[in-house]
Scaffold this motif. Structure first.
Motif, mmCIF file in Angstrom:
data_model
loop_
_atom_site.group_PDB
_atom_site.id
_atom_site.type_symbol
_atom_site.label_atom_id
_atom_site.label_comp_id
_atom_site.label_asym_id
_atom_site.label_seq_id
_atom_site.Cartn_x
_atom_site.Cartn_y
_atom_site.Cartn_z
ATOM 1 N N UNK A 100 0.956 -0.769 -0.369
ATOM 2 C CA UNK A 100 0.297 -0.314 -0.082
ATOM 3 C C UNK A 100 1.018 1.315 -0.070
ATOM 4 N N UNK A 101 0.801 1.670 -1.832
ATOM 5 C CA UNK A 101 1.376 3.187 -1.260
ATOM 6 C C UNK A 101 0.833 4.485 -0.586
ATOM 7 N N UNK A 102 -0.998 4.641 -0.277
ATOM 8 C CA UNK A 102 -1.258 5.657 -0.228
ATOM 9 C C UNK A 102 -2.805 5.236 0.648
ATOM 10 N N UNK A 103 -3.258 5.849 1.971
ATOM 11 C CA UNK A 103 -4.727 5.461 2.327
ATOM 12 C C UNK A 103 -5.321 7.134 2.231
ATOM 13 N N UNK A 104 -6.652 6.634 1.627
ATOM 14 C CA UNK A 104 -7.642 7.853 1.642
ATOM 15 C C UNK A 104 -8.854 7.351 1.476
ATOM 16 N N UNK A 105 -9.073 9.102 2.186
ATOM 17 C CA UNK A 105 -10.754 8.959 2.335
ATOM 18 C C UNK A 105 -12.078 8.894 0.899
ATOM 19 N N UNK A 106 -12.229 8.495 0.272
ATOM 20 C CA UNK A 106 -12.753 9.363 -1.139
ATOM 21 C C UNK A 106 -14.940 9.702 -0.965
ATOM 22 N N UNK A 107 -15.240 9.720 -1.494
ATOM 23 C CA UNK A 107 -16.766 10.000 -1.354
ATOM 24 C C UNK A 107 -17.264 9.685 -2.936
ATOM 25 N N UNK A 108 -18.064 9.829 -3.494
ATOM 26 C CA UNK A 108 -19.003 9.888 -3.770
ATOM 27 C C UNK A 108 -17.800 10.014 -5.466
ATOM 28 N N UNK A 109 -17.784 11.360 -5.287
ATOM 29 C CA UNK A 109 -17.667 11.921 -6.492
ATOM 30 C C UNK A 109 -16.166 11.216 -7.413
ATOM 31 N N UNK A 110 -15.492 11.255 -6.116
ATOM 32 C CA UNK A 110 -14.105 10.037 -6.503
ATOM 33 C C UNK A 110 -14.305 8.403 -6.968
ATOM 34 N N UNK A 111 -15.521 8.339 -7.741
ATOM 35 C CA UNK A 111 -15.913 6.948 -7.966
ATOM 36 C C UNK A 111 -14.899 6.924 -9.327
ATOM 37 N N UNK A 112 -14.905 8.007 -10.158
ATOM 38 C CA UNK A 112 -13.736 7.541 -11.251
ATOM 39 C C UNK A 112 -12.023 7.090 -10.897
ATOM 40 N N UNK A 113 -12.559 6.882 -9.951
ATOM 41 C CA UNK A 113 -10.517 6.529 -9.366
ATOM 42 C C UNK A 113 -10.710 5.569 -8.557
ATOM 43 N N UNK A 119 -16.542 0.716 -8.186
ATOM 44 C CA UNK A 119 -17.845 1.695 -8.316
ATOM 45 C C UNK A 119 -18.951 1.275 -8.215
ATOM 46 N N UNK A 120 -18.796 -0.245 -8.499
ATOM 47 C CA UNK A 120 -19.840 -1.088 -7.710
ATOM 48 C C UNK A 120 -20.624 -0.519 -6.476
ATOM 49 N N UNK A 121 -19.389 -0.681 -5.789
ATOM 50 C CA UNK A 121 -19.302 -0.467 -4.477
ATOM 51 C C UNK A 121 -20.268 0.469 -4.353
ATOM 52 N N UNK A 122 -19.221 1.755 -4.823
ATOM 53 C CA UNK A 122 -19.626 3.193 -4.372
ATOM 54 C C UNK A 122 -20.653 3.479 -4.806
ATOM 55 N N UNK A 123 -21.531 3.120 -5.372
ATOM 56 C CA UNK A 123 -23.145 2.915 -6.710
ATOM 57 C C UNK A 123 -23.799 3.040 -5.378
ATOM 58 N N UNK A 126 -24.284 4.802 -2.157
ATOM 59 C CA UNK A 126 -23.741 6.166 -2.440
ATOM 60 C C UNK A 126 -26.127 5.870 -2.891
ATOM 61 N N UNK A 127 -26.707 4.721 -3.006
ATOM 62 C CA UNK A 127 -27.909 5.007 -3.091
ATOM 63 C C UNK A 127 -28.819 4.796 -2.400
ATOM 64 N N UNK A 128 -27.969 3.972 -0.541
ATOM 65 C CA UNK A 128 -29.003 3.774 0.367
ATOM 66 C C UNK A 128 -27.620 5.401 1.309
ATOM 67 N N UNK A 129 -27.534 5.878 0.769
ATOM 68 C CA UNK A 129 -27.812 7.131 1.734
ATOM 69 C C UNK A 129 -25.494 7.480 2.015
ATOM 70 N N UNK A 130 -25.466 6.196 2.118
ATOM 71 C CA UNK A 130 -23.623 6.207 3.585
ATOM 72 C C UNK A 130 -23.014 6.225 3.026
ATOM 73 N N UNK A 131 -22.495 6.508 1.652
ATOM 74 C CA UNK A 131 -21.520 7.579 1.086
ATOM 75 C C UNK A 131 -21.554 9.346 -0.107
ATOM 76 N N UNK A 132 -21.080 9.955 0.495
ATOM 77 C CA UNK A 132 -21.927 11.277 0.084
ATOM 78 C C UNK A 132 -20.855 11.826 -1.440
#
Length: 132
Positions: A100-113, A119-123, A126-132
């Motif tokens: 592991x080179x990097x640890x990050x906290x990502x939001x739904x706006x980072x889905x393309x990263x 991406x499926x998990x992010x969707x 996000x749909x369930x309101x857990x990821x903004x």
């Protein structure tokens, strides 16, 4: 069809999800990894998170989130990854370790990263309101 079987940790804090980027990779992945022969999901989760992030999963807090499948990032067409995901509490300080080179906290706006399965998990989160 080849399936890569992985176990992953879903940790959400302040509507962001814990993600990791490995050395030499261009996308983020949920922390976790492949099970070793004979390993249970819980044993894999505890071992992988300790190896990658140097924290201890609290076994009694582990709860299943779901299993997700998609084309494996960086692999030939037809190779898929099946990720069985668990939420859990932990003890310690998150520290990038081993591959592991990097640890990050990502939001739904980072889905393309993130990888296709992430991406499926992010969707879903996000749909369930857990990821903004």
């Amino acid at each position: 069809m080849t399936v890569i079987d992985k176990i992953a940790w879903i940790r959400i804090e302040n509507s962001a999800i814990l993600s990791t980027r490995s050395h030499g990779k261009d996308v983020y992945y949920l922390p976790g990894g492949k099970r070793e022969p004979g390993e249970t999901d819980l044993a894999t989760l505890v071992r992988e998170i300790d190896e990658e992030l140097r924290v201890a999963i609290t076994p009694e807090s582990v709860t299943p989130v779901g299993t997700f499948e998609a084309q494996a990032h960086g692999h030939a067409e037809g190779i898929t990854v099946r990720m069985t995901c668990y939420a859990a509490d932990y003890r310690g300080v998150l520290t990038a370790s081993n591959e592991i080179a990097e640890v990050a906290w990502l939001g739904y706006a980072d889905r393309d990263r993130v990888s296709p399965v992430d991406q499926i998990i992010f969707d879903r989160l996000h749909e369930s309101g857990q990821l903004a």
